[in-house]
Design an enzyme around this catalytic site. Structure first.
Site, PDB file in Angstrom:
ATOM      1  N   GLY A  20      15.923  -4.158  -0.465  1.00 59.12           N
ATOM      2  CA  GLY A  20      14.352  -3.423  -0.878  1.00 59.12           C
ATOM      3  C   GLY A  20      14.159  -2.252  -1.364  1.00 59.12           C
ATOM      4  O   GLY A  20      13.527  -1.674  -2.024  1.00 59.12           O
ATOM      5  N   LEU A  21      14.674  -2.739  -2.817  1.00 58.52           N
ATOM      6  CA  LEU A  21      15.035  -2.855  -4.248  1.00 58.52           C
ATOM      7  C   LEU A  21      13.755  -1.865  -5.040  1.00 58.52           C
ATOM      8  O   LEU A  21      14.137  -0.698  -5.585  1.00 58.52           O
ATOM      9  CB  LEU A  21      16.347  -2.764  -5.121  1.00 58.52           C
ATOM     10  CG  LEU A  21      17.382  -2.621  -4.041  1.00 58.52           C
ATOM     11  CD1 LEU A  21      18.368  -3.930  -5.851  1.00 58.52           C
ATOM     12  CD2 LEU A  21      18.219  -2.011  -3.799  1.00 58.52           C
ATOM     13  N   SER A  22      12.771  -2.760  -4.437  1.00 55.73           N
ATOM     14  CA  SER A  22      11.722  -2.630  -5.779  1.00 55.73           C
ATOM     15  C   SER A  22      10.630  -1.937  -5.041  1.00 55.73           C
ATOM     16  O   SER A  22       9.873  -2.413  -4.817  1.00 55.73           O
ATOM     17  CB  SER A  22      10.851  -4.359  -5.933  1.00 55.73           C
ATOM     18  OG  SER A  22      12.104  -4.853  -7.020  1.00 55.73           O
ATOM     19  N   ALA A  27       6.327  -7.133  -0.140  1.00 53.48           N
ATOM     20  CA  ALA A  27       7.434  -7.856   0.219  1.00 53.48           C
ATOM     21  C   ALA A  27       8.438  -7.303   0.145  1.00 53.48           C
ATOM     22  O   ALA A  27       9.230  -7.231   1.342  1.00 53.48           O
ATOM     23  CB  ALA A  27       7.357  -9.229  -0.215  1.00 53.48           C
ATOM     24  N   ASN A 101      10.266 -12.920 -15.355  1.00 54.60           N
ATOM     25  CA  ASN A 101      10.508 -11.881 -15.962  1.00 54.60           C
ATOM     26  C   ASN A 101      11.790 -11.415 -17.354  1.00 54.60           C
ATOM     27  O   ASN A 101      12.020 -11.414 -17.769  1.00 54.60           O
ATOM     28  CB  ASN A 101      11.151 -10.799 -15.099  1.00 54.60           C
ATOM     29  CG  ASN A 101       9.806 -10.852 -13.864  1.00 54.60           C
ATOM     30  OD1 ASN A 101      10.009 -10.960 -12.789  1.00 54.60           O
ATOM     31  ND2 ASN A 101       9.005 -10.079 -14.207  1.00 54.60           N
ATOM     32  N   ARG A 129      17.084  -4.415 -11.849  1.00 54.33           N
ATOM     33  CA  ARG A 129      16.771  -5.498 -12.528  1.00 54.33           C
ATOM     34  C   ARG A 129      17.754  -5.103 -14.289  1.00 54.33           C
ATOM     35  O   ARG A 129      17.337  -6.038 -15.590  1.00 54.33           O
ATOM     36  CB  ARG A 129      15.423  -5.269 -12.792  1.00 54.33           C
ATOM     37  CG  ARG A 129      14.752  -5.331 -11.349  1.00 54.33           C
ATOM     38  CD  ARG A 129      13.891  -6.690 -11.459  1.00 54.33           C
ATOM     39  NE  ARG A 129      14.227  -7.978 -12.090  1.00 54.33           N
ATOM     40  CZ  ARG A 129      13.323  -9.126 -11.895  1.00 54.33           C
ATOM     41  NH1 ARG A 129      12.074  -9.480 -11.540  1.00 54.33           N
ATOM     42  NH2 ARG A 129      13.379 -10.197 -12.725  1.00 54.33           N
ATOM     43  N   GLU A 163       8.427  -6.316 -18.768  1.00 57.02           N
ATOM     44  CA  GLU A 163       9.181  -6.851 -17.928  1.00 57.02           C
ATOM     45  C   GLU A 163       8.396  -8.544 -18.020  1.00 57.02           C
ATOM     46  O   GLU A 163       8.617  -9.377 -17.410  1.00 57.02           O
ATOM     47  CB  GLU A 163       7.970  -6.715 -16.624  1.00 57.02           C
ATOM     48  CG  GLU A 163       8.300  -5.246 -16.368  1.00 57.02           C
ATOM     49  CD  GLU A 163       9.694  -4.588 -14.873  1.00 57.02           C
ATOM     50  OE1 GLU A 163       9.545  -6.382 -14.394  1.00 57.02           O
ATOM     51  OE2 GLU A 163      10.006  -4.346 -15.220  1.00 57.02           O
ATOM     52  N   HIS A 231       3.156  -7.040 -11.003  1.00 62.94           N
ATOM     53  CA  HIS A 231       3.482  -7.136 -12.386  1.00 62.94           C
ATOM     54  C   HIS A 231       2.303  -8.230 -11.873  1.00 62.94           C
ATOM     55  O   HIS A 231       1.305  -8.388 -11.610  1.00 62.94           O
ATOM     56  CB  HIS A 231       4.065  -8.461 -12.180  1.00 62.94           C
ATOM     57  CG  HIS A 231       5.271  -8.268 -12.622  1.00 62.94           C
ATOM     58  ND1 HIS A 231       6.090  -8.466 -11.617  1.00 62.94           N
ATOM     59  CD2 HIS A 231       6.187  -7.309 -13.420  1.00 62.94           C
ATOM     60  CE1 HIS A 231       7.549  -8.282 -11.931  1.00 62.94           C
ATOM     61  NE2 HIS A 231       7.668  -7.185 -13.329  1.00 62.94           N
ATOM     62  N   ASP A 233       0.887 -11.308 -12.978  1.00 62.47           N
ATOM     63  CA  ASP A 233       0.700 -12.814 -12.790  1.00 62.47           C
ATOM     64  C   ASP A 233       1.135 -11.876 -11.048  1.00 62.47           C
ATOM     65  O   ASP A 233       0.708 -14.002 -10.693  1.00 62.47           O
ATOM     66  CB  ASP A 233       2.557 -12.991 -13.450  1.00 62.47           C
ATOM     67  CG  ASP A 233       3.885 -12.889 -12.050  1.00 62.47           C
ATOM     68  OD1 ASP A 233       3.738 -11.840 -11.963  1.00 62.47           O
ATOM     69  OD2 ASP A 233       5.253 -13.713 -12.989  1.00 62.47           O
ATOM     70  N   CYS A 356       6.746 -16.340 -10.572  1.00 65.48           N
ATOM     71  CA  CYS A 356       7.405 -15.364 -10.830  1.00 65.48           C
ATOM     72  C   CYS A 356       9.018 -16.316 -11.081  1.00 65.48           C
ATOM     73  O   CYS A 356       9.617 -15.707 -11.673  1.00 65.48           O
ATOM     74  CB  CYS A 356       7.564 -14.611  -9.182  1.00 65.48           C
ATOM     75  SG  CYS A 356       7.073 -13.737  -8.998  1.00 65.48           S
TER      76      CYS A 356
HETATM   77  O1  SUG Z   1      10.699  -7.632  -9.976  1.00 69.52           O
HETATM   78  N1  SUG Z   1      11.382  -8.734  -6.545  1.00 69.52           N
HETATM   79  C1  SUG Z   1      11.427  -8.826  -7.673  1.00 69.52           C
HETATM   80  C2  SUG Z   1       9.830  -9.778  -7.560  1.00 69.52           C
HETATM   81  C3  SUG Z   1      10.096  -9.989  -9.168  1.00 69.52           C
HETATM   82  C4  SUG Z   1       8.909 -11.362  -9.679  1.00 69.52           C
HETATM   83  N2  SUG Z   1       8.565 -11.354 -10.256  1.00 69.52           N
HETATM   84  C5  SUG Z   1       7.171 -11.409 -11.457  1.00 69.52           C
HETATM   85  N3  SUG Z   1       5.814 -11.427 -10.319  1.00 69.52           N
HETATM   86  N4  SUG Z   1       6.717 -11.676 -12.160  1.00 69.52           N
HETATM   87  C6  SUG Z   1      10.658  -7.027  -8.755  1.00 69.52           C
HETATM   88  O2  SUG Z   1      10.293  -7.275  -7.937  1.00 69.52           O
HETATM   89  C7  SUG Z   1      13.097  -7.564  -5.312  1.00 69.52           C
HETATM   90  C8  SUG Z   1      15.302  -7.659  -5.080  1.00 69.52           C
HETATM   91  C9  SUG Z   1      14.979  -6.463  -3.932  1.00 69.52           C
HETATM   92  O3  SUG Z   1      14.559  -5.659  -3.206  1.00 69.52           O
HETATM   93  O4  SUG Z   1      16.494  -7.081  -3.958  1.00 69.52           O
HETATM   94  C10 SUG Z   1      12.980  -8.009  -6.354  1.00 69.52           C
HETATM   95  O5  SUG Z   1      13.795  -7.324  -6.969  1.00 69.52           O
END
Ligand code: SUG
Length: 425
Positions: A20-22, A27, A101, A129, A163, A231, A233, A356
């Site tokens: 859940g880092l983002s 999701a 990305n 990231r 990004e 993002h 996209d 993605c």
């Molecule tokens: O950056 N998820 C990515 C998903 C990237 C989707 N890319 C595009 N929409 N192009 C993000 O949020 C979740 C990782 C984690 O929670 O460990 C994550 O980094």
């Protein structure tokens, strides 16, 4: 030289996990703490590539990065044994799989020097990231080493978040002709970060030598980011002369459409009204995070406007609101005529749909290092490495397991060896 669109998918790495880092990626937040399935995730990605090859599309791939990222931890004065759970989770993310990305790509017809320009994204907004770009840059420099055809830049320096292609769209009347390059940036995301800074987008456009007359900078709506479209996209996708987007994707929809139509009179905008599909539903089902492609079977250049397909996540098909709308759309007279659902559920659970997982490069395949280009035999090789080496599951609460780290390292090395890319290990 014939330019074709090549999709470079990120092979899902053996450390794929859910912590859940983002922030702002719903999701990722929802699935935090769940048990991931790296092997199944990678196999889903491989089958997506295989299906695209069978559709006649040209396919490439980028490789998973070293995880945990020891070099990054070292630069922070620590290591895997001492980092602590939060920092270690940031060092363990397999997020480089989302190659939309990885970089922004301006194809040769758009640039002042007639070469294809690539700038790796700095991804500075998210700690997990922010350490992707050095290995991304190394892969780009190798894959696109042919300096007669490619220019690979350093990333935009911080603090301006970039990004990559996830916030970039290109429209064109036909392959080989100059396109309109659209950079989508964020000003505010309400409770969530706006990850793409306008100064980063402008820097990329300048460094790529784009014609200002054929370049558009457009603000993503706060509402979209706040609803979970971290993002562009997630709410819009473009292919050739078609823009497929949600009504609430952009801050100034009318102004943007007017500018686009002025620069490209034959643009076709396929807009999904909020009254039919809400932003929330769009983000839950990721219908816009689709690969909008021109299928070769449909497409001489004279005909391409009638033969596009959307390669979209099965989550869209499972929605009682989205799917009927899409079916109606393809039955109509618009440019998008086919729906092709793909199962990338493991990636989707971290907020990454089919679009993605891929970076588009318009180029002559003969100018690219063949080790990064895929065919079915190579996918079989990768599948075998994954099926034996990738962990079947990872518990987000046990990322500090030293045996797991060794297993991940060995699995990754086996893949680099199988693809003859050991100089990058
Ligand atoms: O950056 N998820 C990515 C998903 C990237 C989707 N890319 C595009 N929409 N192009 C993000 O949020 C979740 C990782 C984690 O929670 O460990 C994550 O980094």
């Amino acid at each position: 030289m014939s330019l074709v669109e090549i999709n470079f998918d990120g092979i899902v790495g053996p450390s794929h996990n859910y912590t859940g880092l983002s922030l702002g990626n719903l999701a990722s937040a929802k699935n935090a703490g769940k048990i991931s399935q790296p092997r199944a995730a990678a196999l889903q990605g491989i089958e997506k590539m295989r299906a695209n090859i069978r559709l006649g599309l040209v396919q490439g791939a980028f490789l998973p990065q070293r995880r945990p990222d020891e070099a990054w931890l070292k630069s922070l004065g620590t290591d895997t044994a001492h980092a602590g759970p939060a920092l270690l989770a940031n060092a363990m993310s397999a997020s480089s799989m989302w190659t939309a990305n990885a970089a922004t790509v301006s194809p040769a017809p758009d640039t002042a020097d007639g070469r294809c320009h690539l700038t790796p994204a700095n991804l500075v907004t998210m700690p997990h990231r922010s350490h992707e770009w050095p290995e991304t840059l190394a892969q780009l420099r190798l894959a696109f080493a042919d300096a007669a055809h490619f220019a690979v830049h350093d990333p935009v320096p911080p603090p301006f978040g970039d990004e990559g292609a996830a916030n970039f769209m290109r429209l064109t009347a036909a392959h080989g002709e100059p396109g309109i390059e659209i950079f989508v940036y964020g000003e505010s995301g309400g409770p969530f970060p706006a990850r793409q800074h306008v100064e980063a987008s402008k820097a990329v456009a300048r460094k790529h030598g784009l014609d200002p007359e054929r370049t558009i900078f457009v603000e993503q709506s706060t509402r979209a980011i706040a609803a979970g479209a971290f993002h562009n996209d997630v709410v819009a996708v473009a292919n050739e002369n078609v823009l497929f987007c949600h009504e609430q994707a952009f801050a100034d929809r009318d102004g943007f459409f007017a500018e686009l139509q002025a620069k490209m009179p034959d643009v076709v905008i396929v807009e999904v009204p909020a009254s039919k599909v809400s932003l929330d539903e769009a983000i839950k089902t990721y219908l816009f995070n689709a690969q909008l492609v021109t299928l070769p079977e449909d497409g001489s250049s004279a005909e391409f406007r009638t033969g596009m397909a959307l390669i979209l996540p099965t989550e869209s098909r499972d929605s009682e609101t989205v799917w009927p709308w899409l079916e109606k759309m393809v039955a109509g007279n618009g440019p998008i005529r086919k729906l092709i659902p793909v199962d990338v559920r493991q990636s989707m659970a971290n907020g990454g749909g089919p679009a993605c997982l891929r970076l588009r490069v318009l180029a002559d395949p003969a100018t690219i290092d063949t080790r990064f280009l895929m065919d079915e035999a190579k996918l079989d090789t990768i599948r075998d490495v994954v099926a034996t080496g990738w962990p079947e599951s990872i518990d987000a609460d046990h990322l500090d397991d030293a045996d797991l780290h060794l297993r991940i390292a060995a699995a990754r090395s086996a893949l680099y060896e199988a693809l003859d890319l050991t100089e990058l290990i």
